[in-house]
Design a protein around this motif. Structure first.
Motif, PDB file in Angstrom:
ATOM      1  N   GLN A   1       0.833  -1.207   0.000  1.00  0.00           N
ATOM      2  CA  GLN A   1       0.000   0.000   0.000  1.00  0.00           C
ATOM      3  C   GLN A   1       0.864   1.252   0.000  1.00  0.00           C
ATOM      4  N   HIS A   2       1.928   1.228   0.786  1.00  0.00           N
ATOM      5  CA  HIS A   2       2.791   2.399   0.884  1.00  0.00           C
ATOM      6  C   HIS A   2       3.568   2.619  -0.413  1.00  0.00           C
ATOM      7  N   ALA A   3       3.980   1.535  -1.056  1.00  0.00           N
ATOM      8  CA  ALA A   3       4.634   1.659  -2.360  1.00  0.00           C
ATOM      9  C   ALA A   3       3.667   2.263  -3.372  1.00  0.00           C
ATOM     10  N   LEU A   4       2.428   1.784  -3.366  1.00  0.00           N
ATOM     11  CA  LEU A   4       1.419   2.330  -4.280  1.00  0.00           C
ATOM     12  C   LEU A   4       1.103   3.787  -3.956  1.00  0.00           C
ATOM     13  N   ASN A   5       1.131   4.152  -2.679  1.00  0.00           N
ATOM     14  CA  ASN A   5       0.901   5.555  -2.313  1.00  0.00           C
ATOM     15  C   ASN A   5       1.941   6.465  -2.955  1.00  0.00           C
ATOM     16  N   VAL A   6       3.199   6.040  -2.914  1.00  0.00           N
ATOM     17  CA  VAL A   6       4.274   6.841  -3.504  1.00  0.00           C
ATOM     18  C   VAL A   6       4.104   6.903  -5.026  1.00  0.00           C
ATOM     19  N   ILE A   7       3.872   5.764  -5.641  1.00  0.00           N
ATOM     20  CA  ILE A   7       3.734   5.715  -7.099  1.00  0.00           C
ATOM     21  C   ILE A   7       2.505   6.508  -7.559  1.00  0.00           C
ATOM     22  N   ALA A   8       1.376   6.342  -6.864  1.00  0.00           N
ATOM     23  CA  ALA A   8       0.160   7.084  -7.224  1.00  0.00           C
ATOM     24  C   ALA A   8       0.332   8.574  -6.960  1.00  0.00           C
ATOM     25  N   GLY A   9       1.005   8.926  -5.880  1.00  0.00           N
ATOM     26  CA  GLY A   9       1.243  10.335  -5.582  1.00  0.00           C
ATOM     27  C   GLY A   9       2.036  11.023  -6.678  1.00  0.00           C
ATOM     28  N   VAL A  10       3.023  10.301  -7.225  1.00  0.00           N
ATOM     29  CA  VAL A  10       3.857  10.860  -8.292  1.00  0.00           C
ATOM     30  C   VAL A  10       3.104  10.898  -9.615  1.00  0.00           C
ATOM     31  N   THR A  11       2.456   9.800  -9.970  1.00  0.00           N
ATOM     32  CA  THR A  11       1.849   9.702 -11.297  1.00  0.00           C
ATOM     33  C   THR A  11       0.487  10.384 -11.407  1.00  0.00           C
ATOM     34  N   LEU A  12      -0.242  10.472 -10.287  1.00  0.00           N
ATOM     35  CA  LEU A  12      -1.609  10.995 -10.347  1.00  0.00           C
ATOM     36  C   LEU A  12      -1.802  12.332  -9.635  1.00  0.00           C
ATOM     37  N   GLY A  13      -1.046  12.563  -8.572  1.00  0.00           N
ATOM     38  CA  GLY A  13      -1.229  13.760  -7.766  1.00  0.00           C
ATOM     39  C   GLY A  13      -1.826  13.414  -6.414  1.00  0.00           C
ATOM     40  N   PRO A  14      -1.900  14.400  -5.517  1.00  0.00           N
ATOM     41  CA  PRO A  14      -2.314  14.121  -4.140  1.00  0.00           C
ATOM     42  C   PRO A  14      -3.761  13.636  -3.978  1.00  0.00           C
ATOM     43  N   VAL A  15      -4.720  14.290  -4.594  1.00  0.00           N
ATOM     44  CA  VAL A  15      -6.125  13.916  -4.393  1.00  0.00           C
ATOM     45  C   VAL A  15      -6.462  12.573  -5.045  1.00  0.00           C
ATOM     46  N   PRO A  16      -6.071  12.320  -6.307  1.00  0.00           N
ATOM     47  CA  PRO A  16      -6.332  10.992  -6.856  1.00  0.00           C
ATOM     48  C   PRO A  16      -5.614   9.872  -6.083  1.00  0.00           C
ATOM     49  N   ALA A  17      -4.407  10.141  -5.569  1.00  0.00           N
ATOM     50  CA  ALA A  17      -3.702   9.141  -4.760  1.00  0.00           C
ATOM     51  C   ALA A  17      -4.487   8.846  -3.487  1.00  0.00           C
ATOM     52  N   LEU A  18      -5.066   9.878  -2.885  1.00  0.00           N
ATOM     53  CA  LEU A  18      -5.902   9.693  -1.705  1.00  0.00           C
ATOM     54  C   LEU A  18      -7.127   8.839  -2.050  1.00  0.00           C
ATOM     55  N   ILE A  19      -7.738   9.087  -3.202  1.00  0.00           N
ATOM     56  CA  ILE A  19      -8.904   8.300  -3.630  1.00  0.00           C
ATOM     57  C   ILE A  19      -8.509   6.838  -3.842  1.00  0.00           C
ATOM     58  N   VAL A  20      -7.343   6.599  -4.421  1.00  0.00           N
ATOM     59  CA  VAL A  20      -6.856   5.227  -4.617  1.00  0.00           C
ATOM     60  C   VAL A  20      -6.674   4.540  -3.265  1.00  0.00           C
ATOM     61  N   ALA A  21      -6.033   5.217  -2.308  1.00  0.00           N
ATOM     62  CA  ALA A  21      -5.810   4.639  -0.984  1.00  0.00           C
ATOM     63  C   ALA A  21      -7.137   4.352  -0.279  1.00  0.00           C
ATOM     64  N   PHE A  22      -8.088   5.276  -0.392  1.00  0.00           N
ATOM     65  CA  PHE A  22      -9.410   5.064   0.200  1.00  0.00           C
ATOM     66  C   PHE A  22     -10.097   3.846  -0.421  1.00  0.00           C
ATOM     67  N   SER A  23     -10.042   3.734  -1.735  1.00  0.00           N
ATOM     68  CA  SER A  23     -10.685   2.622  -2.433  1.00  0.00           C
ATOM     69  C   SER A  23     -10.072   1.284  -2.036  1.00  0.00           C
ATOM     70  N   ILE A  24      -8.758   1.245  -1.944  1.00  0.00           N
ATOM     71  CA  ILE A  24      -8.084   0.015  -1.514  1.00  0.00           C
ATOM     72  C   ILE A  24      -8.497  -0.320  -0.084  1.00  0.00           C
ATOM     73  N   GLY A  25      -8.557   0.681   0.793  1.00  0.00           N
ATOM     74  CA  GLY A  25      -8.974   0.450   2.173  1.00  0.00           C
ATOM     75  C   GLY A  25     -10.386  -0.121   2.256  1.00  0.00           C
TER      76      GLY A  25
END
Length: 170
Positions: free
Chosen positions: A36-60
């Motif tokens: 999850q933490h690896a994906l947070n970093v990758i999503a944060g870089v590739t998508l930006g802060p808000v979409p990365a947050l949405i990805v983390a929420f969806s996974i949760g």
């Protein structure tokens, strides 16, 4: 939001949800999940802060629905993803994104997990009970995410859109 961005978000959610069945580390009432933490970093870089947050929420949400997560996935994962994306947005460095994940999940998310554990899970823990497991998991995952981001542009077609972000050296 573009179709490419939504597709990438869906892929990250799928990877995070599927891998949660394979690899997690028990940490008291929490389940440490370095992927999850690896994906947070990758999503944060590739998508930006808000979409990365949405990805983390969806996974949760999906991890909890499938019974392989806990409610503690929300404060840790979501805060870490947002801070990783924010740090990358401000500094354009993969290292800063990883640092944002460590700070967001390992410190802020761990402290935010205390009220969740107390009021929703009925666990009475000290204020710093979650800091060490969250920090260890986010450091391992953040390093994995940083490594993937460093290697991916050299090894795939993803380099065309990852490399164009102008990443500064650490």
């Amino acid at each position: 939001m573009s179709v490419q961005k939504l597709t990438l978000m869906a892929m990250f959610v799928a990877i995070g949800t599927l891998s949660s069945h394979l690899f997690w580390i028990p940490a008291g009432v929490a389940k440490a999940f370095p992927v999850q933490h690896a994906l947070n970093v990758i999503a944060g870089v590739t998508l930006g802060p808000v979409p990365a947050l949405i990805v983390a929420f969806s996974i949760g949400v999906l991890r909890n629905l499938f019974g392989v997560g806990s409610l503690l996935a929300f404060p840790g994962g979501m805060i870490g993803a947002f801070v990783a994306g924010y740090f990358y947005k401000k500094g354009k460095s993969y290292g800063l994104a990883a640092l944002g994940e460590w700070l967001g999940t390992g410190i802020i998310g761990a402290l935010a997990a205390v009220p969740v554990a107390t009021f929703l899970l009925g666990t009475k823990t000290g204020v710093f009970f979650f800091v060490i497991p969250f920090l260890i998991s986010s450091i391992v995952g953040g390093l994995i995410g940083w490594l993937v981001l460093r290697v991916l542009p050299e090894r795939s077609l993803a380099g065309s859109w990852l490399g164009s972000k102008g990443e500064k050296s650490v």
